[in-house]
Design an enzyme around this catalytic site. Structure first.
Site, PDB file in Angstrom:
ATOM      1  N   HIS A 107       4.499 104.686  83.798  1.00  0.00           N
ATOM      2  CA  HIS A 107       3.204 105.041  84.382  1.00  0.00           C
ATOM      3  C   HIS A 107       3.132 106.559  84.579  1.00  0.00           C
ATOM      4  O   HIS A 107       4.163 107.224  84.752  1.00  0.00           O
ATOM      5  CB  HIS A 107       3.000 104.318  85.711  1.00  0.00           C
ATOM      6  CG  HIS A 107       2.776 102.848  85.540  1.00  0.00           C
ATOM      7  ND1 HIS A 107       1.817 102.155  86.222  1.00  0.00           N
ATOM      8  CD2 HIS A 107       3.392 101.947  84.721  1.00  0.00           C
ATOM      9  CE1 HIS A 107       1.841 100.882  85.846  1.00  0.00           C
ATOM     10  NE2 HIS A 107       2.796 100.732  84.946  1.00  0.00           N
ATOM     11  N   GLU A 109       2.241 108.374  87.030  1.00  0.00           N
ATOM     12  CA  GLU A 109       2.807 108.851  88.301  1.00  0.00           C
ATOM     13  C   GLU A 109       4.334 108.919  88.205  1.00  0.00           C
ATOM     14  O   GLU A 109       4.962 109.867  88.675  1.00  0.00           O
ATOM     15  CB  GLU A 109       2.406 107.901  89.446  1.00  0.00           C
ATOM     16  CG  GLU A 109       0.903 107.809  89.713  1.00  0.00           C
ATOM     17  CD  GLU A 109       0.193 106.731  88.893  1.00  0.00           C
ATOM     18  OE1 GLU A 109       0.577 106.497  87.727  1.00  0.00           O
ATOM     19  OE2 GLU A 109      -0.750 106.123  89.424  1.00  0.00           O
ATOM     20  N   CYS A 134      -1.603 102.059  90.754  1.00  0.00           N
ATOM     21  CA  CYS A 134      -1.384 100.613  90.820  1.00  0.00           C
ATOM     22  C   CYS A 134      -0.324 100.285  91.878  1.00  0.00           C
ATOM     23  O   CYS A 134       0.363 101.179  92.384  1.00  0.00           O
ATOM     24  CB  CYS A 134      -0.935 100.101  89.456  1.00  0.00           C
ATOM     25  SG  CYS A 134       0.764 100.531  89.082  1.00  0.00           S
ATOM     26  N   CYS A 137       3.162 101.599  91.067  1.00  0.00           N
ATOM     27  CA  CYS A 137       3.349 103.035  91.342  1.00  0.00           C
ATOM     28  C   CYS A 137       3.435 103.306  92.843  1.00  0.00           C
ATOM     29  O   CYS A 137       4.204 104.159  93.272  1.00  0.00           O
ATOM     30  CB  CYS A 137       2.213 103.855  90.744  1.00  0.00           C
ATOM     31  SG  CYS A 137       2.393 104.053  88.972  1.00  0.00           S
TER      32      CYS A 137
HETATM   33  N1  THU Z   1      -1.150 103.108  84.445  1.00  0.00           N
HETATM   34  C1  THU Z   1      -0.657 104.245  84.999  1.00  0.00           C
HETATM   35  O1  THU Z   1      -0.108 105.099  84.267  1.00  0.00           O
HETATM   36  N2  THU Z   1      -0.739 104.419  86.341  1.00  0.00           N
HETATM   37  C2  THU Z   1      -1.317 103.505  87.176  1.00  0.00           C
HETATM   38  O2  THU Z   1      -1.026 103.495  88.346  1.00  0.00           O
HETATM   39  C3  THU Z   1      -2.238 102.533  86.573  1.00  0.00           C
HETATM   40  C4  THU Z   1      -1.774 102.051  85.235  1.00  0.00           C
HETATM   41  C5  THU Z   1      -0.972 102.895  83.009  1.00  0.00           C
HETATM   42  C6  THU Z   1       0.138 101.916  82.684  1.00  0.00           C
HETATM   43  C7  THU Z   1      -0.286 101.407  81.332  1.00  0.00           C
HETATM   44  O3  THU Z   1       0.175 102.331  80.363  1.00  0.00           O
HETATM   45  C8  THU Z   1      -1.794 101.458  81.372  1.00  0.00           C
HETATM   46  O4  THU Z   1      -2.148 102.348  82.433  1.00  0.00           O
HETATM   47  C9  THU Z   1      -2.463 100.103  81.613  1.00  0.00           C
HETATM   48  O5  THU Z   1      -2.011  99.557  82.792  1.00  0.00           O
HETATM   49 ZN    ZN Z   2       1.085 102.545  88.081  1.00  0.00          ZN
END
Ligand code: THU
Ligand code: ZN
Length: 298
Positions: A107, A109, A134, A137
């Site tokens: 992710h 973050e 999310c 994270c």
């Molecule tokens: N994603 C993030 O990078 N950060 C978050 O907190 C929300 C979700 C990314 C993970 C994945 O690559 C895509 O968004 C779909 O969930």
């Molecule tokens: Zn996340």
């Protein structure tokens, strides 16, 4: 900046106000490796003058950071900036691996936090991100040394991180008083030698694994000669833990590398730990390049 990276960033760069774009391009073209030093932050602030406060500047830069994203499955470009205790601004972008189970995804973050940790930061003051963080994270952030004081800046919401994760579960629930980004120095030794092994063992020594003692580090080398490392970052809720291979891949992408250009890779892990990274690391490597994982148990 290589042509591949320039191509990725171009649309986001062209959307910036001219003064900011010109200053940013000067920084990006000068051996940029995924973060702005405090001097570079001042330079960018001078470029926008009174037209933007710090928060507006951060949110304006997020599309540039999100352009580093590799959303091969979701198509969702997530970008994050982590402001370290030193005042440096660290980029982070999500990274997805085609053909692998989704839990290997990094992710934005996590990418920004590991970028700061690998650069020697021992805490994060603020995280800026273009989507709401999310649950995974939030749990990852809750492991940090600075979880209690950290600020979140989102496109249309901001506040103290603890308000985004009330009634949290964390290290203290497992009687652990340590936190992610506190200085780690584990006693690990090997008779194996070589530049990549040296990098990987150093990463393993600095890894954070209070729940398993499975200290682990990865070093990956690219055809152009550059080397990137990843340290294992464990989490009290286990599943949000970030593997050393994921972290190394994320670092390389933030430096503008293409993962198919990996020519060599080493995983070092502690033989006394209770879990193993070997199969997972080999699976990630196999998904992105032809290099075979070298493995050293220490
Ligand atoms: N994603 C993030 O990078 N950060 C978050 O907190 C929300 C979700 C990314 C993970 C994945 O690559 C895509 O968004 C779909 O969930
Ligand atoms: Zn996340």
């Amino acid at each position: 900046m290589n042509r591949h990276l320039l191509g990725k960033l171009k649309p986001a760069l062209n959307a910036l106000p001219t003064n900011l774009r010109l200053s940013l391009e000067t920084i990006l073209e000068n051996n940029f490796k995924g973060f702005f030093s405090t001097e570079q932050v001042l330079y960018l602030k001078a470029a926008v003058g009174d037209a933007m406060d710090e928060q507006t500047l951060l949110l304006t830069l997020i599309p540039i950071v999100a352009a580093y994203s590799t959303p091969t499955i979701s198509n969702l470009k997530v970008g994050a900036i982590a402001i370290g205790e030193s005042g440096n601004w660290f980029f982070g972008a999500n990274l997805e691996f085609k053909h692998l189970p989704l839990h290997h995804s990094v992710h934005a973050e996590q990418s920004a936090i590991s970028n700061a940790w690998l650069a020697g930061e021992d805490g994060i003051k603020t995280i800026v991100v273009n989507y709401t963080p999310c649950g995974h994270c939030r749990q990852f952030i809750n492991e940090l040394t600075t979880a209690k004081s950290l600020e979140l800046i989102l496109a249309n919401d901001n506040g103290l991180f603890t308000d985004f994760l009330p009634c949290s579960f964390g290290p203290s629930d497992l009687s652990i008083s340590d936190n992610l980004m506190s200085k780690q120095e584990h006693e690990l030794w090997t008779i194996e030698s070589g530049l990549l092994v040296d990098h990987a063992i150093e990463a393993a020594r600095k890894s954070y694994a209070p729940y398993t003692q499975s200290y682990a580090g990865v070093a990956i080398k690219f055809r152009g000669g550059a080397i990137y490392v990843g340290r294992y970052a464990e989490n009290a809720a286990f599943n949000p833990s970030l593997s050393p291979m994921q972290m190394a891949c994320s670092q390389a992408v933030l430096a503008g590398e293409v993962l198919s250009d990996i020519s060599d890779a080493v995983l070092v892990e502690a033989k006394n730990g209770v879990i193993r990274q070997q199969e997972s690391a080999a699976a990630v490597l196999k998904a992105v390049c032809n290099a075979k994982l070298r493995y050293v148990l220490v």
